[in-house]
Design a protein around this motif. Structure first.
Motif, PDB file in Angstrom:
ATOM      1  N   GLN A   1       0.675  -1.241   0.020  1.00  0.00           N
ATOM      2  CA  GLN A   1       0.031   0.040  -0.054  1.00  0.00           C
ATOM      3  C   GLN A   1       0.816   1.238   0.009  1.00  0.00           C
ATOM      4  O   GLN A   1       1.839   1.241   0.461  1.00  0.00           O
ATOM      5  CB  GLN A   1      -0.767  -0.042   1.077  1.00  0.00           C
ATOM      6  N   GLN A   2       0.501   2.423  -0.812  1.00  0.00           N
ATOM      7  CA  GLN A   2       1.020   3.539  -0.632  1.00  0.00           C
ATOM      8  C   GLN A   2       1.107   4.137   0.595  1.00  0.00           C
ATOM      9  O   GLN A   2       0.115   3.965   1.493  1.00  0.00           O
ATOM     10  CB  GLN A   2       0.447   4.708  -1.817  1.00  0.00           C
TER      11      GLN A   2
ATOM     12  N   ASN B   1       6.141   2.391  -4.496  1.00  0.00           N
ATOM     13  CA  ASN B   1       5.342   0.959  -4.342  1.00  0.00           C
ATOM     14  C   ASN B   1       5.998  -0.352  -5.136  1.00  0.00           C
ATOM     15  O   ASN B   1       6.029  -1.312  -4.709  1.00  0.00           O
ATOM     16  CB  ASN B   1       3.891   1.057  -4.630  1.00  0.00           C
ATOM     17  N   ARG B   2       6.176   0.350  -6.329  1.00  0.00           N
ATOM     18  CA  ARG B   2       6.518  -0.942  -7.463  1.00  0.00           C
ATOM     19  C   ARG B   2       8.048  -1.403  -6.957  1.00  0.00           C
ATOM     20  O   ARG B   2       8.432  -2.470  -6.961  1.00  0.00           O
ATOM     21  CB  ARG B   2       6.578  -0.278  -8.752  1.00  0.00           C
ATOM     22  N   SER B   3       8.989  -0.423  -6.525  1.00  0.00           N
ATOM     23  CA  SER B   3      10.375  -0.773  -6.113  1.00  0.00           C
ATOM     24  C   SER B   3      10.176  -1.602  -4.770  1.00  0.00           C
ATOM     25  O   SER B   3      10.947  -2.452  -4.419  1.00  0.00           O
ATOM     26  CB  SER B   3      11.196   0.322  -5.783  1.00  0.00           C
ATOM     27  N   GLU B   4       9.166  -1.306  -4.073  1.00  0.00           N
ATOM     28  CA  GLU B   4       9.000  -2.082  -2.574  1.00  0.00           C
ATOM     29  C   GLU B   4       8.747  -3.515  -3.251  1.00  0.00           C
ATOM     30  O   GLU B   4       9.258  -4.797  -2.556  1.00  0.00           O
ATOM     31  CB  GLU B   4       7.945  -1.574  -1.789  1.00  0.00           C
ATOM     32  N   VAL B   5       7.873  -3.773  -4.142  1.00  0.00           N
ATOM     33  CA  VAL B   5       7.410  -5.195  -4.776  1.00  0.00           C
ATOM     34  C   VAL B   5       8.651  -5.836  -5.253  1.00  0.00           C
ATOM     35  O   VAL B   5       9.044  -6.919  -5.241  1.00  0.00           O
ATOM     36  CB  VAL B   5       6.268  -4.961  -5.750  1.00  0.00           C
ATOM     37  N   THR B   6       9.588  -4.921  -6.073  1.00  0.00           N
ATOM     38  CA  THR B   6      10.580  -5.502  -6.883  1.00  0.00           C
ATOM     39  C   THR B   6      11.678  -6.048  -5.768  1.00  0.00           C
ATOM     40  O   THR B   6      12.328  -7.044  -5.659  1.00  0.00           O
ATOM     41  CB  THR B   6      11.391  -4.593  -7.493  1.00  0.00           C
TER      42      THR B   6
ATOM     43  N   ALA C   1      -2.346   0.869  -4.776  1.00  0.00           N
ATOM     44  CA  ALA C   1      -1.722  -0.325  -4.055  1.00  0.00           C
ATOM     45  C   ALA C   1      -1.390  -1.637  -5.111  1.00  0.00           C
ATOM     46  O   ALA C   1      -1.859  -1.405  -5.932  1.00  0.00           O
ATOM     47  CB  ALA C   1      -2.640  -0.969  -3.162  1.00  0.00           C
ATOM     48  N   ILE C   2      -0.735  -2.390  -4.703  1.00  0.00           N
ATOM     49  CA  ILE C   2      -0.039  -3.508  -5.320  1.00  0.00           C
ATOM     50  C   ILE C   2      -0.549  -4.998  -4.925  1.00  0.00           C
ATOM     51  O   ILE C   2      -0.066  -4.945  -3.538  1.00  0.00           O
ATOM     52  CB  ILE C   2       1.097  -3.622  -5.960  1.00  0.00           C
ATOM     53  N   ILE C   3      -1.439  -5.724  -5.352  1.00  0.00           N
ATOM     54  CA  ILE C   3      -1.803  -6.888  -4.776  1.00  0.00           C
ATOM     55  C   ILE C   3      -0.861  -8.086  -5.474  1.00  0.00           C
ATOM     56  O   ILE C   3      -0.885  -8.172  -6.565  1.00  0.00           O
ATOM     57  CB  ILE C   3      -3.321  -7.279  -4.852  1.00  0.00           C
ATOM     58  N   LEU C   4       0.072  -8.741  -4.348  1.00  0.00           N
ATOM     59  CA  LEU C   4       0.583  -9.740  -4.968  1.00  0.00           C
ATOM     60  C   LEU C   4       0.233 -11.337  -4.542  1.00  0.00           C
ATOM     61  O   LEU C   4       0.060 -11.292  -3.241  1.00  0.00           O
ATOM     62  CB  LEU C   4       2.228  -9.601  -4.406  1.00  0.00           C
ATOM     63  N   ARG C   5      -0.002 -12.141  -5.106  1.00  0.00           N
ATOM     64  CA  ARG C   5      -0.475 -13.512  -4.726  1.00  0.00           C
ATOM     65  C   ARG C   5       0.661 -14.309  -4.865  1.00  0.00           C
ATOM     66  O   ARG C   5       1.202 -14.412  -6.295  1.00  0.00           O
ATOM     67  CB  ARG C   5      -1.851 -14.122  -5.340  1.00  0.00           C
ATOM     68  N   VAL C   6       1.243 -14.963  -4.197  1.00  0.00           N
ATOM     69  CA  VAL C   6       2.422 -15.795  -4.024  1.00  0.00           C
ATOM     70  C   VAL C   6       2.343 -17.094  -3.381  1.00  0.00           C
ATOM     71  O   VAL C   6       1.729 -17.252  -2.077  1.00  0.00           O
ATOM     72  CB  VAL C   6       3.586 -15.100  -3.553  1.00  0.00           C
TER      73      VAL C   6
END
Length: 82
Positions: free
Chosen positions: A16-17, A32-37, A62-67
């Motif tokens: 989340q931002q 946010n994108r760099s945190e996911v990276t 926000a970015i939702i990542l399912r892993v």
């Protein structure tokens, strides 16, 4: 006696931002994108066996990542990654 035959962890993560930082929306989205990276790089660095099922950007930034991740090194992941 019971034994774990195979195991993995299924997670849904919401990146989340940060609010109230005074930065423009595009800069917040880039953070946010760099945190996911960084999260993905950490999985690779620790050699955690994983599979990303989906990655979605939400309208609010926000970015939702399912892993799916390996539970631990000693338990087989079976067919969870097939």
């Amino acid at each position: 006696m019971k034994r774990i035959q195979s195991a993995c962890i299924m997670q849904t993560l919401r990146f989340q931002q940060k609010d109230g930082s005074g930065l423009p929306a595009e800069a917040l989205l880039q953070l946010n994108r760099s945190e996911v990276t960084r999260y993905k790089a950490q999985l690779e660095k620790t050699r955690t066996r994983h599979r990303i099922d989906s990655e979605e950007e939400q309208p609010d930034g926000a970015i939702i990542l399912r892993v799916r991740k390996e539970y631990n090194n000693s338990a087989s992941v079976g067919d969870y990654f097939d």
